[in-house]
Write an enzyme that holds these catalytic residues in place. Structure first.
Site, PDB file in Angstrom:
ATOM      1  N   HIS A 140      -1.297   7.954  -3.583  1.00 14.54           N
ATOM      2  CA  HIS A 140      -1.493   7.340  -4.946  1.00 14.54           C
ATOM      3  C   HIS A 140      -1.744   8.560  -5.970  1.00 14.54           C
ATOM      4  O   HIS A 140      -1.252   8.663  -7.010  1.00 14.54           O
ATOM      5  CB  HIS A 140      -2.914   6.595  -5.087  1.00 14.54           C
ATOM      6  CG  HIS A 140      -2.431   4.988  -4.687  1.00 14.54           C
ATOM      7  ND1 HIS A 140      -1.375   4.215  -5.161  1.00 14.54           N
ATOM      8  CD2 HIS A 140      -3.220   4.096  -3.803  1.00 14.54           C
ATOM      9  CE1 HIS A 140      -1.424   3.050  -4.462  1.00 14.54           C
ATOM     10  NE2 HIS A 140      -2.485   2.940  -3.554  1.00 14.54           N
ATOM     11  N   GLU A 164       1.801   1.553  -4.812  1.00 15.52           N
ATOM     12  CA  GLU A 164       1.728   1.308  -3.234  1.00 15.52           C
ATOM     13  C   GLU A 164       2.775   2.072  -2.498  1.00 15.52           C
ATOM     14  O   GLU A 164       2.567   2.439  -1.235  1.00 15.52           O
ATOM     15  CB  GLU A 164       1.793  -0.290  -3.004  1.00 15.52           C
ATOM     16  CG  GLU A 164       0.514  -0.754  -3.334  1.00 15.52           C
ATOM     17  CD  GLU A 164      -1.031  -0.301  -2.802  1.00 15.52           C
ATOM     18  OE1 GLU A 164      -0.728   0.194  -1.554  1.00 15.52           O
ATOM     19  OE2 GLU A 164      -1.893  -0.171  -3.391  1.00 15.52           O
ATOM     20  N   HIS A 209      -3.961   7.602   2.136  1.00 14.55           N
ATOM     21  CA  HIS A 209      -3.161   6.605   1.631  1.00 14.55           C
ATOM     22  C   HIS A 209      -3.547   6.855  -0.059  1.00 14.55           C
ATOM     23  O   HIS A 209      -2.821   6.830  -0.909  1.00 14.55           O
ATOM     24  CB  HIS A 209      -3.972   5.161   1.961  1.00 14.55           C
ATOM     25  CG  HIS A 209      -3.543   4.042   1.105  1.00 14.55           C
ATOM     26  ND1 HIS A 209      -2.429   3.090   1.503  1.00 14.55           N
ATOM     27  CD2 HIS A 209      -3.928   3.453  -0.438  1.00 14.55           C
ATOM     28  CE1 HIS A 209      -2.084   2.155   0.422  1.00 14.55           C
ATOM     29  NE2 HIS A 209      -3.189   2.382  -0.502  1.00 14.55           N
ATOM     30  N   GLU A 210      -4.901   7.124  -0.179  1.00  9.92           N
ATOM     31  CA  GLU A 210      -5.164   7.323  -1.901  1.00  9.92           C
ATOM     32  C   GLU A 210      -4.536   8.720  -2.264  1.00  9.92           C
ATOM     33  O   GLU A 210      -4.201   8.903  -3.277  1.00  9.92           O
ATOM     34  CB  GLU A 210      -6.749   7.431  -1.887  1.00  9.92           C
ATOM     35  CG  GLU A 210      -7.385   6.204  -1.530  1.00  9.92           C
ATOM     36  CD  GLU A 210      -7.105   4.716  -2.195  1.00  9.92           C
ATOM     37  OE1 GLU A 210      -6.430   4.983  -3.287  1.00  9.92           O
ATOM     38  OE2 GLU A 210      -7.236   3.759  -1.650  1.00  9.92           O
TER      39      GLU A 210
END
Lengths: 494, 494
Positions: free
Chosen positions: B263, B289, B259-260
């Protein structure tokens, strides 16, 4: 609001900006990925510019005049003294010169990093000339403003009131005493089995923490990490030291940690209620080095300490403690080994001052124009030959290019190292006159009395007086070579 | 100097200060010793104050007017749009209210940290009331200035142009579709052998790096570390993500990393030549997001990716890959497991939107005064019962106190999570229409085409257009639920 209060708030804000710059520099040296360099440099330059503008703001001069009438407590008066000193030095220099000098130093230092390993003196030489040229200009202007010679104006920037007239006789004595002394020590030195070998980094880090804790390092207010070159930074709430591993010599990292712990204990012992005021900061580099060397040389190379630390060390490193090479005697001989070498930062405490005196003499010649950058390597070689009988011709990496200081524009910094060693010896002598069982305490792992003595006499006093006044106040006399000479005689000649 | 140029230099300096604040916050969350907290908070507050003063300086308004006449390139015009937006929002609010709100939020968040584990709602409640009260005041003033309802003014702060009128029908659809859908998925779910167990942190960190690298994370411009809560920060030159270990569930940390990384890839792909201008930054939280969820949900939970990653994973974790539980089938069933739970951040992609909708409905009721903080836990419980059949009465830690957002004053933030998930699905649909072999590429460990698609369409465009315009430009239509619904149907019902 009173002028005192207004100045305090102004310098409180400056402290917050300085805080930011300090931890960003730590990050740059310790963990920043390479790609972040340029953006980081620009961010730091902006913070430094804002700080410079705030220090030199005209209102600071005006407030200082009013505040001097108001301040009654010794701390407030001292704070004004420190602020005025900072203001005077900052306002003396034209901004253009500050910027030009900062850029030239950055470029020269970066070139030095690239060229040192390649032993490429020719490429860095013109940049060093430019750095010296701009530093001389700054020194002239500062000297005129402060009624000091240009070189003295630089010295004063690293330790307030430090002057060549003070250093010269001290360094003369040392340069007369040490060469023969070193020869005698080496001639009488007893054999030892080297402790060099492979020691895993995580075990060395474990050892570092086990060394720092009993000396009084507060891990709730600090950290230890690794970096290319060991250093200490941070305020008393968050003091960070670094070391490096990877060599085959665990003693190098161990004593880097003990050295930096001495710096860190000073930072952690500064007065909490003045942490955001200039007076609440540490004194200059002479006193800061005295604190690191007090721990590294006086306390942690004492036989009492070495007996105490050996079992901790063998357990942390996971070595066979019953092997004869891990005996206290052999351990002490390793730690007290004296050797003539090329590199200042690897030198033992007997030869170290000669490395510094060499640099001091060359700096002086550069500033009185009797030496040019072109002739610097030859002059270096001549002194290395005189002090150590070592030949550095053509070996720039181990000679004139070994230290970053000149390439970063830090002329006038070197003397603080040796003056710090002398101060450490004189302070330790004063400490042991009232604590004659010091070594026995260290052997028992008790460092409370030595730490509280440093806390009371140095750390908690911050910049309440100058460093030189502090030495007289604690030891009853100005700084001389006597305690250091007695110390090395006692440790290396008995 | 032109007004455009002058504004650029002003915001360049602001960028440098923002840089400092950002890495100091990272340091605070990741490595700062506890003792450094107060001094760090003060330093950050000073940087924020200087930034606020610079953004709201009267000359910014004047320069904006002149610059609008001058700017011709689309990028320069977009930069002015972003600057004006920032200036308008910052100048709208009286400084006293900004400071009061910031302090109330800090205090409430600290109280939340202390009281969450103790399940102590009563102690944090009055502080939350104060935060809500001040946030409402800010929202009123901002709304008036921007001609928006107060709650819309908050939404607009997290993603430009985001409005309740846009969210309401989307969330209505989801809240009608998902509860039954989740029940069906759970009813038809095939059994799996859990992969929970003890996995050493260093092996999980090794895995993290082996996941990040092939996706395109540039370690020359970034790092991965550990912190209490995973997050991403930094600019494109130095992008840092964090994760956490220590649970028995390596999948949690693994998907936090993925997930990160999504980003981070966005940050690392921003245009280099505009990195210090407002327009060069990333879009709002909905788009940010969408980038993390594109990687986490669309790419890295696909069967192609899971087949690719399994051998890397078993090797990194040092488990017996021949054991049946490490078969691809069992691995996929673990990753695609759907479950009704209390905690938003642990939710799967089918139930996650319901957690968000719950918070969105409660926020709306708080802002139209139909709900008070006193009644918040009951209202929470009612919706948890309706969506999941779960009882949270008296269980504040797993209920109304589970998220930091409200306690930190971040009302209006939650919708971005689910809108980001919808955006990710719609973008992925657009990507796969021209890359129909996407999953085969992932299975072969090839992520170049997906990364360059994101680079071209999102990352390199920075804030050249709004997030909503960007979605239309890329996918040919405004954001709807269609792609997300098709995606979960395809993944969980076939």
């Amino acid at each position: 609001m009173t002028a005192v209060k207004e100045l305090q708030e102004h310098f409180q804000t400056l402290h917050h900006i300085g805080h930011a710059a300090q931890y960003l520099s730590w990050d740059e040296a310790v963990i920043m990925p390479a790609g972040g360099g340029e953006a980081r440099a620009k961010s730091l330059a902006t913070l430094h510019k804002i700080s410079h503008e705030m220090v030199t703001a005209p209102k600071v001069g005006e407030l200082l005049e009013s505040a001097k009438q108001e301040a009654t407590s010794a701390w407030d008066q001292a704070n004004l003294r420190v602020i005025e000193r900072r203001w005077t030095r900052a306002t003396a220099l034209p901004v253009d010169l500050v910027v030009a000098s900062s850029l030239a130093s950055s470029r020269c230092e970066q070139s030095w990093r690239r060229n040192r390993r390649a032993n490429n003196w020719e490429e860095v030489k013109p940049l060093l000339k430019e750095v010296l040229n701009l530093t001389k200009q700054k020194a002239e202007i500062l000297g005129e403003k402060l009624a000091l010679s240009p070189y003295d104006a630089l010295l004063d920037g690293y330790e307030a009131e430090l002057k060549r007239a003070y250093i010269d006789p001290i360094f003369k004595e040392l340069s007369e005493f040490l060469p023969n002394f070193v020869n005698e020590v080496i001639a009488n030195q007893r054999p030892h089995v080297s402790l060099k070998g492979e020691y895993p980094a995580d075990r060395q880090m474990d050892l570092a923490k086990k060394l720092m804790l009993p000396l009084g390092f507060n891990f709730g207010r600090g950290r230890v990490d690794t970096s290319d070159h060991p250093f200490t930074c941070g305020d008393l709430w968050d003091t960070r030291i670094t070391t490096r591993f990877g060599d085959d010599d665990f003693l190098e990292s161990m004593y880097a940690v003990l050295h930096e712990t001495g710096h860190a204990l000073y930072q952690q012992g500064l007065p909490e209620d003045r942490y955001d005021q200039p007076v609440g900061g540490s004194l200059g580099m002479m006193i800061h080095e005295s604190q690191s060397l007090f721990m590294e040389q006086q306390v942690c190379r004492s036989e009492g300490y070495l007996s105490y630390v050996l079992p901790i060390l063998t357990e942390s490193l996971g070595v066979d403690a019953t092997d004869e090479k891990w005996s206290v005697t052999n351990f002490i001989r390793n730690v007290h080994y004296v050797e003539k070498g090329y590199i200042r930062v690897e030198a033992d405490e007997c030869t170290y001052p000669l490395h510094v005196i060499l640099r001091y003499q060359l700096e002086n010649s550069l500033f009185d124009d009797s030496l040019s950058i072109d002739d610097l390597p030859n002059a270096w070689n001549e002194l290395m030959d005189r002090f150590f009988g070592l030949d550095t011709r053509g070996d720039f990496a181990n000679g004139v290019m070994q230290d970053v200081h000149w390439y970063a524009g830090l002329f006038g910094y070197f003397p603080c190292y040796t003056l710090g060693a002398l101060t450490a010896a004189q302070l330790y002598q004063a400490y042991t006159t009232t604590n004659s069982d010091a070594e026995a305490q260290f052997e028992a792992g008790n460092f409370e009395s030595v730490l509280s003595w440093l806390r009371d006499n140095i750390h908690s006093k911050a910049q309440l007086t100058s460093g030189f006044d502090r030495i007289v106040e604690i030891t009853g006399k100005p700084l001389t070579t006597a305690a250091f000479v007695a110390h090395v005689n006692q440790r290396y000649q008995t």
